[in-house]
Structure formats: structure tokens, C-alpha cells
Design a protein around this motif. Structure first.
Motif, PDB file in Angstrom:
ATOM      1  N   GLN A  15       0.828  -1.202   0.000  1.00 10.10           N
ATOM      2  CA  GLN A  15       0.000   0.000   0.000  1.00 10.10           C
ATOM      3  C   GLN A  15       0.864   1.254   0.000  1.00 10.10           C
ATOM      4  N   ARG A  16       1.972   1.239   0.755  1.00 11.55           N
ATOM      5  CA  ARG A  16       2.871   2.392   0.773  1.00 11.55           C
ATOM      6  C   ARG A  16       3.475   2.618  -0.607  1.00 11.55           C
ATOM      7  N   LYS A  17       3.853   1.528  -1.292  1.00 11.11           N
ATOM      8  CA  LYS A  17       4.416   1.638  -2.636  1.00 11.11           C
ATOM      9  C   LYS A  17       3.397   2.258  -3.589  1.00 11.11           C
ATOM     10  N   ASP A  18       2.151   1.782  -3.506  1.00 13.45           N
ATOM     11  CA  ASP A  18       1.091   2.334  -4.356  1.00 13.45           C
ATOM     12  C   ASP A  18       0.877   3.811  -4.060  1.00 13.45           C
ATOM     13  N   ALA A  19       0.857   4.171  -2.787  1.00 15.84           N
ATOM     14  CA  ALA A  19       0.657   5.573  -2.400  1.00 15.84           C
ATOM     15  C   ALA A  19       1.807   6.435  -2.922  1.00 15.84           C
ATOM     16  N   ARG A  20       3.037   5.915  -2.837  1.00 23.24           N
ATOM     17  CA  ARG A  20       4.197   6.667  -3.333  1.00 23.24           C
ATOM     18  C   ARG A  20       4.101   6.842  -4.851  1.00 23.24           C
ATOM     19  N   ARG A  21       3.724   5.770  -5.558  1.00 27.97           N
ATOM     20  CA  ARG A  21       3.560   5.849  -7.018  1.00 27.97           C
ATOM     21  C   ARG A  21       2.482   6.852  -7.387  1.00 27.97           C
ATOM     22  N   LEU A  26       1.007  12.199  -9.439  1.00 24.55           N
ATOM     23  CA  LEU A  26       0.388  13.500  -9.184  1.00 24.55           C
ATOM     24  C   LEU A  26       1.399  14.629  -9.379  1.00 24.55           C
ATOM     25  N   LEU A  27       2.618  14.445  -8.873  1.00 24.70           N
ATOM     26  CA  LEU A  27       3.656  15.463  -9.016  1.00 24.70           C
ATOM     27  C   LEU A  27       4.088  15.624 -10.476  1.00 24.70           C
ATOM     28  N   ASP A  28       4.168  14.517 -11.209  1.00 25.13           N
ATOM     29  CA  ASP A  28       4.495  14.593 -12.643  1.00 25.13           C
ATOM     30  C   ASP A  28       3.411  15.366 -13.391  1.00 25.13           C
ATOM     31  N   ALA A  29       2.149  15.086 -13.065  1.00 24.99           N
ATOM     32  CA  ALA A  29       1.033  15.791 -13.709  1.00 24.99           C
ATOM     33  C   ALA A  29       1.069  17.281 -13.367  1.00 24.99           C
ATOM     34  N   ALA A  30       1.340  17.600 -12.104  1.00 20.92           N
ATOM     35  CA  ALA A  30       1.411  19.007 -11.692  1.00 20.92           C
ATOM     36  C   ALA A  30       2.540  19.720 -12.416  1.00 20.92           C
ATOM     37  N   ALA A  49      -5.452  16.217 -14.940  1.00 20.72           N
ATOM     38  CA  ALA A  49      -4.273  15.646 -15.591  1.00 20.72           C
ATOM     39  C   ALA A  49      -3.773  14.404 -14.850  1.00 20.72           C
ATOM     40  N   ALA A  50      -3.917  14.408 -13.537  1.00 23.16           N
ATOM     41  CA  ALA A  50      -3.461  13.278 -12.723  1.00 23.16           C
ATOM     42  C   ALA A  50      -4.507  12.176 -12.613  1.00 23.16           C
ATOM     43  N   GLY A  51      -5.741  12.483 -13.012  1.00 24.13           N
ATOM     44  CA  GLY A  51      -6.812  11.495 -12.902  1.00 24.13           C
ATOM     45  C   GLY A  51      -7.252  11.246 -11.473  1.00 24.13           C
TER      46      GLY A  51
END
Length: 196
Positions: A15-21, A26-30, A49-51
Motif C-alpha cells: 500500500q505504501r508503494k502504491d501511495a508513493r507511485r 500527481l507530481l508529474d502531472a502538476a 491531468a493526474a486522474g
């Protein structure tokens, strides 16, 4: 401890890995929205953009300043991590240096528009320049040293000077359609080579 607890323990790292991804996406989209529309772009555009929903963005980044700082740090980290990876996979250290400088230029272009915001009095912004220097100068130094050791470039080059020169060449491109910063950076990097 019962079996249910063990199952929860195993699920947590995933779950932590998914949250980090998800946060990285989100940061890439921003970052992409900031490049296209500036740092004052509506948060709903970033969410689209981030969905993700607006609530997701505000849960991670309660203020626009928090989001800007996170995007900046994320971009710096990506640029820093690219250096050793390029050195390991490129045919020569000079080729790795060329590719890394190209990514550095991409980072600088992403940073355009953040300059005015970074001059504000937000305490979080004050540490960003030091973070940038601390993360990227050692990577550039490593690339320069590897290319110099291979005899591909001069050995008297300073990473900070090269990065500063590249940064200066990138200034002003957005105001002059005839100015091609990337071409000038390519000429600068080509000029580092030792004559054969």
C-alpha cells in the motif's frame, strides 16, 4: 499476534508503494500543468491531468505552496537520480553527461514560472535552492569526473560553473521565439570535449 495482524503487516508495504507511485504521478502531472499553464494553473486542471479528485490533491498538499515545493523537489530528485543511471547505461561517460545536461535543461524549463513564487516569503521556499545545489552539483561532478577520467573532456571543469552556464543560457527563451537555448547548451557541452 493473530493471522489477521500478519496479513495487515504484509499489505502495508504494498500500500505504501502504491501511495508513493500515486503521489509521484500527481507530481508529474502538476509539473506538466505548470509548464503548460504556469504555477497559478487551477488545481482542478492538475487533478484532471493526474486522474484524481481535488480532495486527493488537498490531502497531500494543503496549500499551493506545498504543491509547488513538492513538484520542485520531485523534479530535482528525478534529475539527480538520472545521473548515476545514465553513467551505468550510456556507451561513454561523455554520452551520459550530454544526456544528463539535456535532462537538466528540461528541469530548468519546468522551473520557469516558479522563479517569482520562489522569491516569496514562504519559509519552505528558502531551502529549495540549497536542496537543488546539494542534490545536483555532486551528480554533475560525478559525470564530469568520469568523462575526464576517460579522456573525453578537459579535467579542470567545475560542476557548479557548468550548471550555472547552462542555467544562464536557458534564461529568456520563453520571451524570444528565435532563441534556442537547447542548441546553445549543446554547443556549450560540445565545447567541453578534448580535441582529438
Amino acid at each position: 499476534m493473530n493471522d489477521g495482524d500478519e496479513g495487515a503487516g504484509r499489505a502495508a508495504p504494498s500500500q505504501r508503494k502504491d501511495a508513493r507511485r500515486n503521489k509521484e504521478a500527481l507530481l508529474d502531472a502538476a509539473a506538466a500543468v505548470f509548464v503548460a499553464s504556469g504555477v497559478e494553473a487551477p488545481v482542478r486542471d492538475i487533478a484532471a491531468a493526474a486522474g484524481v479528485g481535488l480532495g486527493t490533491i488537498y490531502r497531500h498538499f494543503p496549500t499551493r505552496a506545498d504543491l509547488i515545493i513538492a513538484v520542485y523537489r520531485h523534479q530535482v530528485d528525478a534529475c539527480a537520480e538520472a545521473g548515476p543511471a545514465l553513467l551505468a547505461t550510456s556507451p561513454t561517460p561523455y554520452a551520459a553527461l550530454e544526456q544528463w545536461i539535456d535532462r537538466f535543461v528540461d528541469f530548468l524549463v519546468t522551473k520557469h514560472g516558479l522563479a517569482a513564487v520562489l522569491q516569496s516569503h514562504n519559509v519552505g521556499f528558502e531551502t529549495l535552492h540549497a536542496y537543488f545545489i546539494d542534490r545536483l552539483v555532486p551528480v554533475c561532478t560525478q559525470l564530469l569526473e568520469a568523462a575526464a577520467a576517460a579522456g573525453e573532456i578537459r579535467s579542470d571543469l567545475e560542476a557548479y560553473e557548468l550548471m550555472r552556464g547552462v542555467g544562464n543560457l536557458c534564461i529568456g527563451e520563453e520571451n524570444d521565439p528565435r532563441y534556442d537555448a537547447r542548441r546553445l547548451v549543446e554547443l556549450l557541452v560540445a565545447g567541453l570535449r578534448r580535441p582529438h
